[in-house]
Design an enzyme around this catalytic site. Structure first.
Site, short mmCIF file in Angstrom:
data_model
loop_
_atom_site.label_atom_id
_atom_site.label_comp_id
_atom_site.label_asym_id
_atom_site.label_seq_id
_atom_site.Cartn_x
_atom_site.Cartn_y
_atom_site.Cartn_z
N ASN A 148 0.85 -1.19 0.00
CA ASN A 148 0.00 0.00 0.00
C ASN A 148 0.89 1.25 0.00
O ASN A 148 1.68 1.45 0.92
CB ASN A 148 -0.87 -0.05 1.25
CG ASN A 148 -1.84 1.10 1.30
OD1 ASN A 148 -1.49 2.21 0.93
ND2 ASN A 148 -3.04 0.85 1.77
N HIS A 181 -5.45 3.78 -1.89
CA HIS A 181 -6.79 4.11 -1.37
C HIS A 181 -7.09 5.55 -1.76
O HIS A 181 -6.48 6.48 -1.23
CB HIS A 181 -6.77 3.95 0.16
CG HIS A 181 -8.10 4.22 0.81
ND1 HIS A 181 -8.29 4.10 2.16
CD2 HIS A 181 -9.29 4.60 0.30
CE1 HIS A 181 -9.55 4.39 2.46
NE2 HIS A 181 -10.17 4.71 1.35
N ARG A 236 -7.08 13.08 0.82
CA ARG A 236 -6.09 13.61 1.77
C ARG A 236 -4.67 13.10 1.52
O ARG A 236 -3.71 13.70 1.93
CB ARG A 236 -6.51 13.32 3.19
CG ARG A 236 -6.33 11.88 3.60
CD ARG A 236 -6.35 11.76 5.09
NE ARG A 236 -7.71 11.65 5.55
CZ ARG A 236 -8.08 10.76 6.48
NH1 ARG A 236 -7.20 9.98 7.03
NH2 ARG A 236 -9.34 10.67 6.85
N GLU A 274 -8.47 0.64 -3.40
CA GLU A 274 -9.33 0.66 -2.21
C GLU A 274 -10.21 1.87 -2.30
O GLU A 274 -9.72 2.99 -2.54
CB GLU A 274 -8.48 0.82 -0.95
CG GLU A 274 -7.96 -0.44 -0.38
CD GLU A 274 -7.19 -0.16 0.91
OE1 GLU A 274 -7.46 0.84 1.59
OE2 GLU A 274 -6.29 -0.94 1.20
N GLU A 298 -11.15 -9.40 2.38
CA GLU A 298 -9.88 -9.12 3.05
C GLU A 298 -10.21 -9.05 4.54
O GLU A 298 -10.96 -8.17 4.98
CB GLU A 298 -9.26 -7.81 2.57
CG GLU A 298 -7.93 -7.53 3.28
CD GLU A 298 -7.29 -6.20 2.86
OE1 GLU A 298 -7.57 -5.72 1.75
OE2 GLU A 298 -6.52 -5.66 3.67
#
Ligand code: PXP
Length: 237
Positions: A6, A42, A48, A69, A150
């Site tokens: 990630n 994500h 953000r 995501e 997940e």
């Protein structure tokens, strides 16, 4: 077992200065060189950390599994259908949270999940649901048509001793039931260099999705070289 890295956490550092570095796309290419089987990003509603630009560039660059995501909203579904990641993981999203704090609350949003999953699957993209370990959540994931789950490992990761053993057992049971129902089972959240082994050795787990601990380690193992390179530039000036 696959490892998805990630790279949001790299974007978080970039956004601390609202500048161009470190670039999560460059981090993704290096993660792949290091053996990552997939890259996760994500895209949050408030953007953000990761930006639309990151997702679009990642789609061009990442030839292994690109996992988007996202919250199960109309805006995000439109983006997923446009960018076409290799898979989508639906996650809950709260504006105030530091990171995704728990799995989806499935019971109250069956219809929205069913519709969102179908729209994404109709475009040929498999869908995973980020869920808490209780078996009921695995059952609902099957009912709403997910391809994968997940399992949230946060409680396991944060627990110690007997409590951690209990949480590990809950993850194992969730994986077993998911597989029995024909769902692929992944796991992630809070996994690090100390606690990953127990989860990695669960039979039936397809992949692990890990971010913070890898990026945190990258900062430490990279500092020495980064300082040496800056020192070299200064000394040559
Ligand atoms: N899986 C999901 C669904 C997540 O939201 C996150 C957090 O970004 C992760 C895995 C990775 O968690 P961590 O950063 O704690 O490794």
């Amino acid at each position: 077992m696959i490892l998805g890295v990630n790279v949001d956490h790299v974007a978080t550092v970039r956004e601390a200065r609202k500048t161009f570095e470190p670039d999560p796309v460059m981090a993704a290419t290096l993660a792949i060189l290091g053996g990552a089987d997939g890259i996760t990003i994500h895209l949050r509603e408030d953007r953000r950390h990761a930006k639309d630009r990151d997702l679009r560039l990642l789609r061009e660059v990442v030839q292994c599994e690109l996992n988007l995501e996202m919250a199960a909203t109309k805006e995000m579904t439109r983006i997923a259908l446009d960018v076409k990641p290799d898979m989508v993981t639906l996650v809950p999203e709260k504006r105030q949270e530091l990171t995704t704090e728990g799995g989806l609350s499935l019971a109250g949003q069956r219809k929205n999940l069913k519709d969102t999953i179908k729209r994404i699957q109709d475009a040929g993209i498999p869908v995973s649901l980020f869920i808490n370990p209780p078996i009921m959540d695995v059952d609902i994931s099957k009912e709403v048509g997910a391809d994968m789950v997940e399992i949230h490992t946060g409680l396991y990761a944060n627990a110690k001793g007997k409590k951690q053993e209990k949480e590990l057992h809950r993850v194992m049971e969730a994986v077993k039931v998911a597989n029995k129902l024909g769902l692929l089972a992944n796991a992630g959240h809070g996994l690090n260099y100390f606690n990953v082994k127990n989860i990695a050795s669960i039979e039936g787990v397809r992949g692990l999705y890990i971010g913070h601990s890898i990026i945190a380690r990258a900062v430490l193992v990279g500092i020495e070289r980064a300082v040496r390179e800056m020192k070299g530039l200064i000394e040559k000036s």
